[in-house]
Design a protein around this motif. Structure first.
Motif, PDB file in Angstrom:
ATOM      1  N   LEU A 281      15.496  40.535 -31.902  1.00 45.33           N
ATOM      2  CA  LEU A 281      14.866  40.473 -33.229  1.00 45.33           C
ATOM      3  C   LEU A 281      14.526  39.033 -33.603  1.00 45.33           C
ATOM      4  CD1 LEU A 281      16.793  43.089 -35.405  1.00 45.33           C
ATOM      5  CD2 LEU A 281      14.554  43.296 -34.372  1.00 45.33           C
ATOM      6  N   ARG A 282      13.815  38.361 -32.712  1.00 45.71           N
ATOM      7  CA  ARG A 282      13.452  36.969 -32.952  1.00 45.71           C
ATOM      8  C   ARG A 282      12.476  36.826 -34.118  1.00 45.71           C
ATOM      9  NH1 ARG A 282      14.752  33.535 -28.859  1.00 45.71           N
ATOM     10  NH2 ARG A 282      13.065  32.127 -29.498  1.00 45.71           N
ATOM     11  N   ALA A 283      11.805  37.906 -34.485  1.00 39.67           N
ATOM     12  CA  ALA A 283      10.831  37.834 -35.573  1.00 39.67           C
ATOM     13  C   ALA A 283      11.484  37.865 -36.947  1.00 39.67           C
ATOM     14  CB  ALA A 283       9.828  38.976 -35.465  1.00 39.67           C
ATOM     15  N   VAL A 284      12.796  38.098 -37.017  1.00 39.17           N
ATOM     16  CA  VAL A 284      13.505  38.179 -38.300  1.00 39.17           C
ATOM     17  C   VAL A 284      14.414  36.963 -38.439  1.00 39.17           C
ATOM     18  CG1 VAL A 284      15.056  39.524 -39.745  1.00 39.17           C
ATOM     19  CG2 VAL A 284      13.416  40.689 -38.252  1.00 39.17           C
ATOM     20  N   LEU A 285      14.224  36.196 -39.501  1.00 41.26           N
ATOM     21  CA  LEU A 285      15.048  35.020 -39.774  1.00 41.26           C
ATOM     22  C   LEU A 285      16.129  35.389 -40.777  1.00 41.26           C
ATOM     23  CD1 LEU A 285      12.189  32.392 -40.180  1.00 41.26           C
ATOM     24  CD2 LEU A 285      13.580  32.809 -38.150  1.00 41.26           C
ATOM     25  N   PRO A 286      17.411  35.146 -40.465  1.00 40.57           N
ATOM     26  CA  PRO A 286      18.482  35.483 -41.413  1.00 40.57           C
ATOM     27  C   PRO A 286      18.427  34.597 -42.646  1.00 40.57           C
ATOM     28  CG  PRO A 286      19.379  34.290 -39.538  1.00 40.57           C
ATOM     29  CD  PRO A 286      17.948  34.565 -39.222  1.00 40.57           C
ATOM     30  N   MET A 287      18.719  35.193 -43.794  1.00 40.21           N
ATOM     31  CA  MET A 287      18.710  34.477 -45.062  1.00 40.21           C
ATOM     32  C   MET A 287      20.138  34.190 -45.507  1.00 40.21           C
ATOM     33  SD  MET A 287      15.706  36.657 -47.000  1.00 40.21           S
ATOM     34  CE  MET A 287      15.594  35.481 -48.359  1.00 40.21           C
ATOM     35  N   ARG A 288      20.266  33.293 -46.465  1.00 35.44           N
ATOM     36  CA  ARG A 288      21.584  32.960 -46.991  1.00 35.44           C
ATOM     37  C   ARG A 288      22.212  34.184 -47.647  1.00 35.44           C
ATOM     38  NH1 ARG A 288      18.857  28.041 -48.526  1.00 35.44           N
ATOM     39  NH2 ARG A 288      18.423  28.942 -50.562  1.00 35.44           N
ATOM     40  N   ARG A 289      23.528  34.288 -47.502  1.00 38.74           N
ATOM     41  CA  ARG A 289      24.250  35.428 -48.060  1.00 38.74           C
ATOM     42  C   ARG A 289      24.898  35.044 -49.381  1.00 38.74           C
ATOM     43  NH1 ARG A 289      27.536  38.583 -43.404  1.00 38.74           N
ATOM     44  NH2 ARG A 289      27.554  40.096 -45.110  1.00 38.74           N
ATOM     45  N   ALA A 290      24.360  35.603 -50.457  1.00 38.54           N
ATOM     46  CA  ALA A 290      24.952  35.371 -51.770  1.00 38.54           C
ATOM     47  C   ALA A 290      26.117  36.316 -52.030  1.00 38.54           C
ATOM     48  CB  ALA A 290      23.895  35.528 -52.864  1.00 38.54           C
ATOM     49  N   HIS A 291      26.195  37.423 -51.267  1.00 32.35           N
ATOM     50  CA  HIS A 291      27.267  38.394 -51.414  1.00 32.35           C
ATOM     51  C   HIS A 291      27.737  38.786 -50.014  1.00 32.35           C
ATOM     52  CE1 HIS A 291      29.448  42.069 -52.462  1.00 32.35           C
ATOM     53  NE2 HIS A 291      29.461  41.617 -53.701  1.00 32.35           N
ATOM     54  N   PRO A 292      29.034  38.855 -49.776  1.00 33.95           N
ATOM     55  CA  PRO A 292      29.517  39.127 -48.413  1.00 33.95           C
ATOM     56  C   PRO A 292      29.124  40.489 -47.866  1.00 33.95           C
ATOM     57  CG  PRO A 292      31.323  39.191 -50.016  1.00 33.95           C
ATOM     58  CD  PRO A 292      30.144  38.635 -50.721  1.00 33.95           C
ATOM     59  N   ASP A 293      28.774  41.436 -48.721  1.00 38.06           N
ATOM     60  CA  ASP A 293      28.432  42.785 -48.271  1.00 38.06           C
ATOM     61  C   ASP A 293      26.932  43.002 -48.128  1.00 38.06           C
ATOM     62  OD1 ASP A 293      31.137  43.441 -48.279  1.00 38.06           O
ATOM     63  OD2 ASP A 293      31.078  44.127 -50.370  1.00 38.06           O
ATOM     64  N   VAL A 294      26.143  41.988 -48.382  1.00 36.33           N
ATOM     65  CA  VAL A 294      24.684  42.127 -48.337  1.00 36.33           C
ATOM     66  C   VAL A 294      24.124  41.134 -47.331  1.00 36.33           C
ATOM     67  CG1 VAL A 294      22.531  42.028 -49.640  1.00 36.33           C
ATOM     68  CG2 VAL A 294      24.608  42.901 -50.723  1.00 36.33           C
ATOM     69  N   ARG A 295      23.303  41.644 -46.411  1.00 37.94           N
ATOM     70  CA  ARG A 295      22.600  40.796 -45.457  1.00 37.94           C
ATOM     71  C   ARG A 295      21.100  40.985 -45.656  1.00 37.94           C
ATOM     72  NH1 ARG A 295      24.014  41.107 -39.413  1.00 37.94           N
ATOM     73  NH2 ARG A 295      22.877  39.127 -39.521  1.00 37.94           N
ATOM     74  N   ALA A 296      20.376  39.890 -45.548  1.00 39.28           N
ATOM     75  CA  ALA A 296      18.930  39.951 -45.729  1.00 39.28           C
ATOM     76  C   ALA A 296      18.262  39.103 -44.665  1.00 39.28           C
ATOM     77  CB  ALA A 296      18.533  39.459 -47.127  1.00 39.28           C
ATOM     78  N   GLY A 297      17.061  39.511 -44.296  1.00 39.92           N
ATOM     79  CA  GLY A 297      16.288  38.779 -43.312  1.00 39.92           C
ATOM     80  C   GLY A 297      14.838  38.692 -43.765  1.00 39.92           C
ATOM     81  N   LEU A 298      14.157  37.676 -43.275  1.00 36.67           N
ATOM     82  CA  LEU A 298      12.759  37.448 -43.641  1.00 36.67           C
ATOM     83  C   LEU A 298      11.920  37.408 -42.372  1.00 36.67           C
ATOM     84  CD1 LEU A 298      10.700  36.799 -45.889  1.00 36.67           C
ATOM     85  CD2 LEU A 298      11.216  34.382 -45.524  1.00 36.67           C
ATOM     86  N   ASP A 299      10.853  38.204 -42.354  1.00 37.88           N
ATOM     87  CA  ASP A 299       9.978  38.234 -41.201  1.00 37.88           C
ATOM     88  C   ASP A 299       9.224  36.913 -41.083  1.00 37.88           C
ATOM     89  OD1 ASP A 299       8.645  40.163 -39.128  1.00 37.88           O
ATOM     90  OD2 ASP A 299       6.993  39.121 -40.109  1.00 37.88           O
ATOM     91  N   ARG A 300       9.043  36.467 -39.849  1.00 41.91           N
ATOM     92  CA  ARG A 300       8.378  35.180 -39.638  1.00 41.91           C
ATOM     93  C   ARG A 300       6.948  35.184 -40.162  1.00 41.91           C
ATOM     94  NH1 ARG A 300       9.909  32.901 -33.616  1.00 41.91           N
ATOM     95  NH2 ARG A 300      12.177  32.986 -33.813  1.00 41.91           N
ATOM     96  N   GLU A 301       6.230  36.280 -39.949  1.00 36.98           N
ATOM     97  CA  GLU A 301       4.856  36.340 -40.423  1.00 36.98           C
ATOM     98  C   GLU A 301       4.792  36.284 -41.944  1.00 36.98           C
ATOM     99  OE1 GLU A 301       2.913  39.711 -38.800  1.00 36.98           O
ATOM    100  OE2 GLU A 301       3.022  39.003 -36.721  1.00 36.98           O
ATOM    101  N   ALA A 302       5.752  36.933 -42.609  1.00 43.00           N
ATOM    102  CA  ALA A 302       5.771  36.877 -44.070  1.00 43.00           C
ATOM    103  C   ALA A 302       6.081  35.465 -44.555  1.00 43.00           C
ATOM    104  CB  ALA A 302       6.804  37.862 -44.610  1.00 43.00           C
ATOM    105  N   ALA A 303       7.014  34.789 -43.885  1.00 43.76           N
ATOM    106  CA  ALA A 303       7.320  33.408 -44.252  1.00 43.76           C
ATOM    107  C   ALA A 303       6.119  32.498 -44.026  1.00 43.76           C
ATOM    108  CB  ALA A 303       8.522  32.916 -43.447  1.00 43.76           C
ATOM    109  N   ALA A 304       5.426  32.692 -42.891  1.00 40.35           N
ATOM    110  CA  ALA A 304       4.241  31.878 -42.614  1.00 40.35           C
ATOM    111  C   ALA A 304       3.150  32.122 -43.654  1.00 40.35           C
ATOM    112  CB  ALA A 304       3.727  32.179 -41.209  1.00 40.35           C
TER     113      ALA A 304
END
Length: 214
Positions: A118-141
């Motif tokens: 899943l190289r196309a998904v960049l992990p985001m900072r975790r504000a809550h230990p039970d929640v994980r979020a990722g950002l697609d590279r194309e969306a970031a670009a």
């Protein structure tokens, strides 16, 4: 003595607060307490292909063994394979090629099993230990490109977002190139920070004039 809800009462940690516009927002959680890891790929296609090959080979071999036990002759492919393994030298080109193919296949499977994918998904900072979020590279670009296009003098922008670096190539049709580059770097530095990535990538910006026609 003050009670919750009265002016001057301390805010409880972890609860939502309000910004200057009165919009409820989550209170900051401070520094992260655990390392954010990349997302792991399910890899359904390689797993399905491997399972199909193993299942088909095992079923065919089991059928042939059962046929031999029932006093039937073995399949021709198994007799030929047994004869070849008994008579062919180990240093022959065919044997070495088959061994190399098996080694490469094993290495490929080990790499798939030991890397997240899943190289196309960049992990985001975790504000809550039970929640994980990722950002697609194309969306970031796309988000960074839209911000760069707001800079005065920028005619077109190409943004490539990687795991460790954001490469920006801009074309400016007026204003000095150094001024445009400085403005683009300033705007995109804030943009990268606002993406909320766990590992903010480094930023490189190149600005050039449009090619001359004719």
């Amino acid at each position: 003595m003050t009670t919750p809800g009265q002016p001057g009462a301390p805010q409880e940690t972890g609860e939502s607060a309000e910004d200057d516009d009165g919009v409820p927002v989550l209170a900051g959680s401070g520094e992260e307490t655990e390392r954010v890891r990349r997302f792991w790929s399910v890899r359904r296609i390689p797993a399905a292909l491997l399972a199909a090959v193993v299942l088909g080979g095992a079923g065919l071999l089991l059928y042939d063994v059962a046929a031999v036990r029932a006093d039937h002759s073995a399949m021709s492919w198994r007799r030929e394979l047994a004869d070849a393994l008994a008579t062919r030298p180990l240093d022959s080109a065919t044997t070495l090629a088959a061994a190399a193919a098996a080694v490469l296949l094993g290495v490929w499977l080990l790499v798939l099993a030991s890397t997240p994918g899943l190289r196309a998904v960049l992990p985001m900072r975790r504000a809550h230990p039970d929640v994980r979020a990722g950002l697609d590279r194309e969306a970031a670009a796309l988000a960074l490109r839209d911000r760069a296009m707001e800079v005065s003098g920028v005619q077109s922008v190409k943004v490539t977002v990687g795991r460790a670096k954001v490469a920006v190539r801009a074309v400016s049709h007026f204003r000095p190139l150094d001024d445009v580059r400085a403005d683009v770097e300033s705007v995109l530095a804030d943009g990268v920070e606002e993406l909320g990535l766990a590992r903010p990538p480094a930023l490189t910006v190149r600005v050039a004039r449009p090619p001359k026609k004719g």
